[in-house]
Design a protein around this motif. Structure first.
Motif: not given
Length: 374
Positions: A189-201, A228-243
């Motif tokens: 099974k492939s799992t794709t993490v959806v984020h700002k950079g890939n959502i349009h595809r 858990g491993p999904h606790n990255k700092e908010a600044e580092a996540m800005e490129q992936f998150m949506f406004r």
């Protein structure tokens, strides 16, 4: 009748193990969810985060920092004993993850014990070592492999994962496993993490991965997990998150995805935008079922049902207590009491908690009473 499409979320075989799982489910829900009483049967699911060591530095992951807080403290013999306790607890499925699960030296010794009693086993991997470990995976009868693939463009995937050539290695490993496995085990099974950079595809990503994996799926990028491993700092996540002003566009993309593809046409996928943009409302609508169904074991042995909410600390340590003791501990009873009354004010949307929305849509489950018989 509510449409419940499990294929993209829980790709598990339908067999006698599933029938036994249903008995455990009903038994546990009546005792823990309705009555908040101790249960002789343990959790239906165990997620075992065996290590926070990793051979990659993915841009949205913080596992290397967590390794310092939660070093590996479950030895080989104790790990085998935990496997036997999981069997005795009537657990249906055990998922091994991390960090990079294939770095853990005790992995296949533990899986061998679980498979001798037909426990469903899956592993979650970044795939860098998948080809190297393929023969052991097949030999030990792992039921399915979840591989993270975040793009239909190899260079983009490799960039996100900070690992040049990774996509090609994944492709080669998956093709090798398919050529050597018997039947469809392990299912891939492939799992794709959806984020700002890939959502349009998402459509093109799904189309490409269908030719590679047996099952393709998506899950939303998440943050704020305390343990858990999904606790990255908010600044580092800005490129992936949506406004906030991107909400309508994101909703339209998911409407098209779920409308055109019946396999994604269920509430888990449809409500991903709600999770990103209106999590508070979603938490009011969807109940949490985590403390009634699963436990998570961290590398140092600490056990949680939830690694996202700081209000729900560890129930204890697996090096000192058994699975059943942890499942029925005073701290677990306390956490269940709050959550069964829907006072937790939070909800998770990773695939390992997608049972929340599945159960929320089953007729009458949302209205199931919580009785105080003390």
């Amino acid at each position: 009748m509510v449409k419940m499409n499990f294929k993209r979320i829980f790709p598990v075989p339908v067999n006698m193990s599933l029938a036994r799982a249903f008995i455990t489910f009903v038994y546990s829900i009546v005792l823990t969810r309705v009555l908040n009483r101790p249960s002789k049967r343990g959790p239906l699911f165990v997620t075992w985060l065996v290590t926070y060591d990793c051979n990659m530095y993915c841009k949205f992951c913080s596992t290397h920092g967590l390794k310092k807080r939660f070093p590996e403290q479950v030895g080989a013999e104790r790990a085998k004993e935990i496997a036997r306790q999981i069997i005795d607890a009537k657990t249906y499925s055990v998922g091994f993850t991390g960090g990079e699960v294939l770095l853990w030296p005790h992995l296949f010794d533990v899986i061998k014990i679980l498979k001798e009693r037909n426990v469903i086993v899956y592993i979650v991997t970044n795939g860098l070592l998948l080809r190297e470990k393929s023969d052991e995976i097949i030999k030990n009868k792992v039921d399915y492999i979840v591989v993270s693939i975040d793009s239909d463009k190899p260079d983009e995937h490799d960039s996100i994962r900070n690992s040049p050539g990774l996509y090609e290695k994944l492709e080669n490993a998956i093709k090798y496993i398919k050529s050597k496995r018997k039947g469809r085990r392990p299912l891939i099974k492939s799992t794709t993490v959806v984020h700002k950079g890939n959502i349009h595809r998402l459509g093109s990503i799904d189309a490409r991965l269908k030719s590679l994996a047996d099952v393709t799926s998506f899950q939303p990028i998440v943050g704020g997990y305390i343990y858990g491993p999904h606790n990255k700092e908010a600044e580092a996540m800005e490129q992936f998150m949506f406004r906030p002003d991107e909400q309508k566009n994101v909703e339209n993309i998911f409407d098209r995805l779920t409308g055109k593809n019946s396999e994604f046409n269920n509430d888990y996928f449809r409500l991903i935008p709600r999770y990103w943009f209106n999590k508070e409302q979603l938490a009011r609508e969807v109940r949490c079922w985590s403390p009634f169904l699963r436990l998570q074991i961290l590398p140092n042995g600490d056990v949680f049902h939830c690694t996202a909410n700081i209000n729900y600390p560890s129930m204890g340590n697996i090096n000192n207590l058994s699975i059943r003791q942890l499942w029925n501990s005073p701290e677990m009873i306390r956490q269940r009491e709050e959550i069964r009354l829907h006072k937790n004010n939070c909800i998770c949307w990773a695939q390992d908690t997608s049972f929340n929305i599945l159960l929320n849509r089953v007729p009458c489950f949302k209205m199931m009473p919580s009785l105080d018989l003390k």
